[in-house]
Design a protein around this motif. Structure first.
Motif, PDB file in Angstrom:
ATOM      1  N   ALA A 173       0.778  -1.157  -0.021  1.00  0.00           N
ATOM      2  CA  ALA A 173      -0.108   0.139   0.041  1.00  0.00           C
ATOM      3  C   ALA A 173       0.717   1.311  -0.032  1.00  0.00           C
ATOM      4  O   ALA A 173       1.681   1.181   0.790  1.00  0.00           O
ATOM      5  CB  ALA A 173      -1.071   0.037   1.215  1.00  0.00           C
ATOM      6  N   ALA A 174       0.633   2.298  -0.759  1.00  0.00           N
ATOM      7  CA  ALA A 174       1.348   3.613  -0.980  1.00  0.00           C
ATOM      8  C   ALA A 174       0.184   4.540  -0.698  1.00  0.00           C
ATOM      9  O   ALA A 174      -0.733   4.606  -1.207  1.00  0.00           O
ATOM     10  CB  ALA A 174       1.844   3.871  -2.161  1.00  0.00           C
ATOM     11  N   ALA A 175       0.490   5.463   0.406  1.00  0.00           N
ATOM     12  CA  ALA A 175      -0.391   6.466   0.732  1.00  0.00           C
ATOM     13  C   ALA A 175       0.380   7.784   1.168  1.00  0.00           C
ATOM     14  O   ALA A 175       1.671   7.726   1.192  1.00  0.00           O
ATOM     15  CB  ALA A 175      -1.377   6.086   1.727  1.00  0.00           C
ATOM     16  N   SER A 176      -0.292   8.768   1.714  1.00  0.00           N
ATOM     17  CA  SER A 176       0.649  10.094   2.196  1.00  0.00           C
ATOM     18  C   SER A 176       0.716  10.479   3.539  1.00  0.00           C
ATOM     19  O   SER A 176       1.009  11.119   3.814  1.00  0.00           O
ATOM     20  CB  SER A 176      -0.243  11.345   1.510  1.00  0.00           C
ATOM     21  N   SER A 177       0.502   9.319   4.450  1.00  0.00           N
ATOM     22  CA  SER A 177       0.663   9.493   5.706  1.00  0.00           C
ATOM     23  C   SER A 177       0.676   8.200   6.575  1.00  0.00           C
ATOM     24  O   SER A 177       0.347   7.024   5.907  1.00  0.00           O
ATOM     25  CB  SER A 177      -0.417  10.472   6.610  1.00  0.00           C
ATOM     26  N   ASP A 194       4.984   5.514   2.529  1.00  0.00           N
ATOM     27  CA  ASP A 194       4.549   6.681   2.404  1.00  0.00           C
ATOM     28  C   ASP A 194       5.210   7.385   0.954  1.00  0.00           C
ATOM     29  O   ASP A 194       6.527   7.925   0.856  1.00  0.00           O
ATOM     30  CB  ASP A 194       4.916   7.402   3.418  1.00  0.00           C
ATOM     31  N   TYR A 195       4.456   7.776   0.089  1.00  0.00           N
ATOM     32  CA  TYR A 195       4.955   8.447  -1.142  1.00  0.00           C
ATOM     33  C   TYR A 195       5.043  10.002  -1.139  1.00  0.00           C
ATOM     34  O   TYR A 195       5.221  10.418  -2.231  1.00  0.00           O
ATOM     35  CB  TYR A 195       3.990   7.919  -2.587  1.00  0.00           C
ATOM     36  N   THR A 196       4.904  10.550  -0.160  1.00  0.00           N
ATOM     37  CA  THR A 196       5.493  12.015   0.084  1.00  0.00           C
ATOM     38  C   THR A 196       6.875  11.947   0.414  1.00  0.00           C
ATOM     39  O   THR A 196       7.471  12.913   0.547  1.00  0.00           O
ATOM     40  CB  THR A 196       4.491  12.451   1.007  1.00  0.00           C
ATOM     41  N   GLN A 197       7.528  10.782   0.877  1.00  0.00           N
ATOM     42  CA  GLN A 197       8.998  10.785   1.106  1.00  0.00           C
ATOM     43  C   GLN A 197       9.618  10.438   0.103  1.00  0.00           C
ATOM     44  O   GLN A 197       9.364   9.894  -0.731  1.00  0.00           O
ATOM     45  CB  GLN A 197       9.070   9.896   2.267  1.00  0.00           C
ATOM     46  N   PRO A 198      11.061  11.100   0.115  1.00  0.00           N
ATOM     47  CA  PRO A 198      11.755  11.048  -0.921  1.00  0.00           C
ATOM     48  C   PRO A 198      12.330   9.771  -1.168  1.00  0.00           C
ATOM     49  O   PRO A 198      12.775   9.506  -2.468  1.00  0.00           O
ATOM     50  CB  PRO A 198      12.844  12.102  -0.639  1.00  0.00           C
ATOM     51  N   ASN A 199      12.324   8.869  -0.510  1.00  0.00           N
ATOM     52  CA  ASN A 199      12.980   7.512  -0.632  1.00  0.00           C
ATOM     53  C   ASN A 199      11.814   6.448  -0.914  1.00  0.00           C
ATOM     54  O   ASN A 199      12.216   5.150  -0.792  1.00  0.00           O
ATOM     55  CB  ASN A 199      13.709   7.104   0.595  1.00  0.00           C
ATOM     56  N   TRP A 200      10.716   6.842  -1.179  1.00  0.00           N
ATOM     57  CA  TRP A 200       9.527   5.921  -1.317  1.00  0.00           C
ATOM     58  C   TRP A 200       9.902   4.683  -2.441  1.00  0.00           C
ATOM     59  O   TRP A 200       9.435   3.575  -2.176  1.00  0.00           O
ATOM     60  CB  TRP A 200       8.244   6.772  -1.513  1.00  0.00           C
ATOM     61  N   SER A 201      10.563   5.062  -3.298  1.00  0.00           N
ATOM     62  CA  SER A 201      10.614   4.122  -4.412  1.00  0.00           C
ATOM     63  C   SER A 201      11.611   3.146  -3.811  1.00  0.00           C
ATOM     64  O   SER A 201      11.461   1.904  -4.342  1.00  0.00           O
ATOM     65  CB  SER A 201      11.289   4.807  -5.795  1.00  0.00           C
ATOM     66  N   GLY A 221      -1.633  10.102  -9.650  1.00  0.00           N
ATOM     67  CA  GLY A 221      -1.128  11.093 -10.612  1.00  0.00           C
ATOM     68  C   GLY A 221       0.106  11.829 -10.529  1.00  0.00           C
ATOM     69  O   GLY A 221       0.925  11.490  -9.328  1.00  0.00           O
ATOM     70  N   GLY A 222       0.594  12.641 -11.486  1.00  0.00           N
ATOM     71  CA  GLY A 222       1.592  13.563 -11.328  1.00  0.00           C
ATOM     72  C   GLY A 222       2.873  12.669 -10.944  1.00  0.00           C
ATOM     73  O   GLY A 222       3.311  11.706 -11.778  1.00  0.00           O
ATOM     74  N   ASP A 223       3.763  13.108 -10.366  1.00  0.00           N
ATOM     75  CA  ASP A 223       5.227  12.316  -9.907  1.00  0.00           C
ATOM     76  C   ASP A 223       4.951  11.022  -9.525  1.00  0.00           C
ATOM     77  O   ASP A 223       5.835  10.150  -9.801  1.00  0.00           O
ATOM     78  CB  ASP A 223       5.913  13.230  -8.875  1.00  0.00           C
ATOM     79  N   VAL A 224       3.888  10.634  -8.908  1.00  0.00           N
ATOM     80  CA  VAL A 224       3.580   9.239  -8.252  1.00  0.00           C
ATOM     81  C   VAL A 224       3.499   8.434  -9.603  1.00  0.00           C
ATOM     82  O   VAL A 224       3.943   7.184  -9.547  1.00  0.00           O
ATOM     83  CB  VAL A 224       2.330   9.095  -7.388  1.00  0.00           C
ATOM     84  N   THR A 225       2.703   8.828 -10.700  1.00  0.00           N
ATOM     85  CA  THR A 225       2.392   7.984 -11.696  1.00  0.00           C
ATOM     86  C   THR A 225       3.709   7.917 -12.401  1.00  0.00           C
ATOM     87  O   THR A 225       4.253   6.466 -12.787  1.00  0.00           O
ATOM     88  CB  THR A 225       1.561   8.578 -12.732  1.00  0.00           C
ATOM     89  N   ARG A 226       4.724   8.868 -12.531  1.00  0.00           N
ATOM     90  CA  ARG A 226       6.092   8.668 -13.332  1.00  0.00           C
ATOM     91  C   ARG A 226       6.807   7.758 -12.418  1.00  0.00           C
ATOM     92  O   ARG A 226       7.585   6.895 -12.962  1.00  0.00           O
ATOM     93  CB  ARG A 226       6.633   9.856 -13.639  1.00  0.00           C
ATOM     94  N   THR A 227       6.998   7.884 -11.367  1.00  0.00           N
ATOM     95  CA  THR A 227       7.944   6.948 -10.517  1.00  0.00           C
ATOM     96  C   THR A 227       7.188   5.697 -10.316  1.00  0.00           C
ATOM     97  O   THR A 227       8.233   4.392 -10.429  1.00  0.00           O
ATOM     98  CB  THR A 227       7.979   7.506  -8.888  1.00  0.00           C
ATOM     99  N   SER A 228       6.097   5.348 -10.296  1.00  0.00           N
ATOM    100  CA  SER A 228       5.225   3.896 -10.272  1.00  0.00           C
ATOM    101  C   SER A 228       5.906   3.305 -11.600  1.00  0.00           C
ATOM    102  O   SER A 228       6.243   1.866 -11.683  1.00  0.00           O
ATOM    103  CB  SER A 228       3.910   4.157 -10.261  1.00  0.00           C
ATOM    104  N   LEU A 229       5.970   3.966 -12.587  1.00  0.00           N
ATOM    105  CA  LEU A 229       6.141   3.330 -14.035  1.00  0.00           C
ATOM    106  C   LEU A 229       7.773   2.973 -13.798  1.00  0.00           C
ATOM    107  O   LEU A 229       8.189   1.730 -14.411  1.00  0.00           O
ATOM    108  CB  LEU A 229       6.002   4.359 -15.228  1.00  0.00           C
TER     109      LEU A 229
END
Length: 329
Positions: A173-177, A194-201, A221-229
């Motif tokens: 699960a990925a979320a913001s808190s 937590d995908y608001t953290q810089p090391n989430w990937s 959306g946004g950066d999360v989409t690009r990093t997910s790919l």
């Protein structure tokens, strides 16, 4: 009757409580006394004229309701007054009208509710429930490692449970808190990031033993989409859905070339076309039954009085909410 109307595009204050004529059921229609109306993120974009086609104003938002039968039009004999029902208006091609005390609709689109299912739960299983149900059908998670973004939202929280039921090997699960991730773990997620953290990937890679997820259900959306790919495993599949993925994801040529060379799939998902072939009532009956028996947990994001629709939109737009937000006329 009371209703919430948009007369001009703009912020939440454009959701104006008003009085309009109570509808009368025409032949074949059922008049529903609304007990719960769902609030969806795409409706916040509709309100701002930022979602697909421009709505005709004035409009009453709302595409999903649950309540009781108030009256029956001529030839609408399948239901009784006082019966508990749900109506996925969007499945009938109706994309307005739900933020109101009463709604008249063709009886063919009305679904009976189990006795023990709360109206608020039924509403959460329409747009969000059907979306999660069809996502698992479109990208089957059996024996695979799955990443679910926005995992504490209305769709994500249900996807966690449905992916596990469908035999997913591991659900991340990925979320913001941390609060949202704790909820996701309670619902069955094997790991949380937590995908608001810089090391989430890097955390996702660790959680997958370095291989990356086989399936990513992506709606943030946004950066999360690009990093997910970039995180996707070779031969993996990423499925984009939701209002936030209707904008340019900003994918570059290197990312697209990697998609090709890694035999990966980038898929889009839209619910309405999948409903055209029918089966909506059967799918909802399945979801309602699972929830009534306690086999599917619906997260509540809070109930707001109809007159506080603006506050409901603010809560949803804050991105701090979890689960499903509903209006209670």
């Amino acid at each position: 009757m009371k209703a919430i109307q948009i007369n001009r595009f703009g912020g939440p204050d454009m959701l104006v409580p008003t009085n309009v004529a109570k509808p009368l059921p025409r032949p074949g229609e059922v008049l529903i006394r609304v007990r719960a109306a769902g609030v969806n993120f795409f409706e916040t974009l509709q309100r701002q004229n930022r979602y697909g086609a421009t709505p005709v104003l004035p409009m009453i938002p709302g595409v999903e309701i649950a309540g009781t039968v108030e009256a029956l039009g001529e030839a609408a004999q399948d239901f009784q007054r006082g019966e508990r029902v749900a109506v996925p208006l969007f499945a009938a091609g109706i994309f307005s009208g739900g933020y109101a005390e009463y709604v008249a609709v063709d009886a063919a689109h009305v679904v009976a509710l189990p006795r023990g299912l709360p109206f608020e739960t039924a509403v959460a299983l329409m747009v969000q429930g059907l979306t999660a149900h069809h996502l698992v059908r479109q990208a089957e998670p059996a024996s695979k490692t799955v990443l679910i973004n926005a995992a504490a939202g209305g769709v994500g929280s249900l996807l966690i449970q449905m992916a596990k039921r469908a035999g997913a090997k591991r659900v991340i699960a990925a979320a913001s808190s941390e609060h949202k991730l704790a909820l996701a773990r309670d619902l069955g997620a094997d790991a949380g990031v937590d995908y608001t953290q810089p090391n989430w990937s890097a955390q996702v890679r660790d959680a997958t033993g370095g291989a990356g997820p086989d399936i990513i259900y992506e709606s943030a959306g946004g950066d999360v989409t690009r990093t997910s790919l970039e995180l996707l495993a070779p031969s993996g599949r990423i499925v984009l859905f939701g209002a936030l993925n209707t904008r340019d994801p900003g994918l570059n040529m290197a990312q697209l070339q990697n998609l090709i060379s890694s035999n990966q799939s980038l898929a889009g998902f839209s619910l309405p076309p999948l409903l055209a072939a029918g089966g909506v009532k059967a799918d909802l009956a399945t979801l309602f039954g699972l929830a009534e028996r306690g086999e599917l947990t619906v997260l509540s994001g809070g109930s707001f009085p109809l007159e506080q629709a603006a506050a409901a939109h603010e809560a949803l737009e804050s991105r701090r909410s979890v689960g499903k937000i509903v209006l209670v006329p």
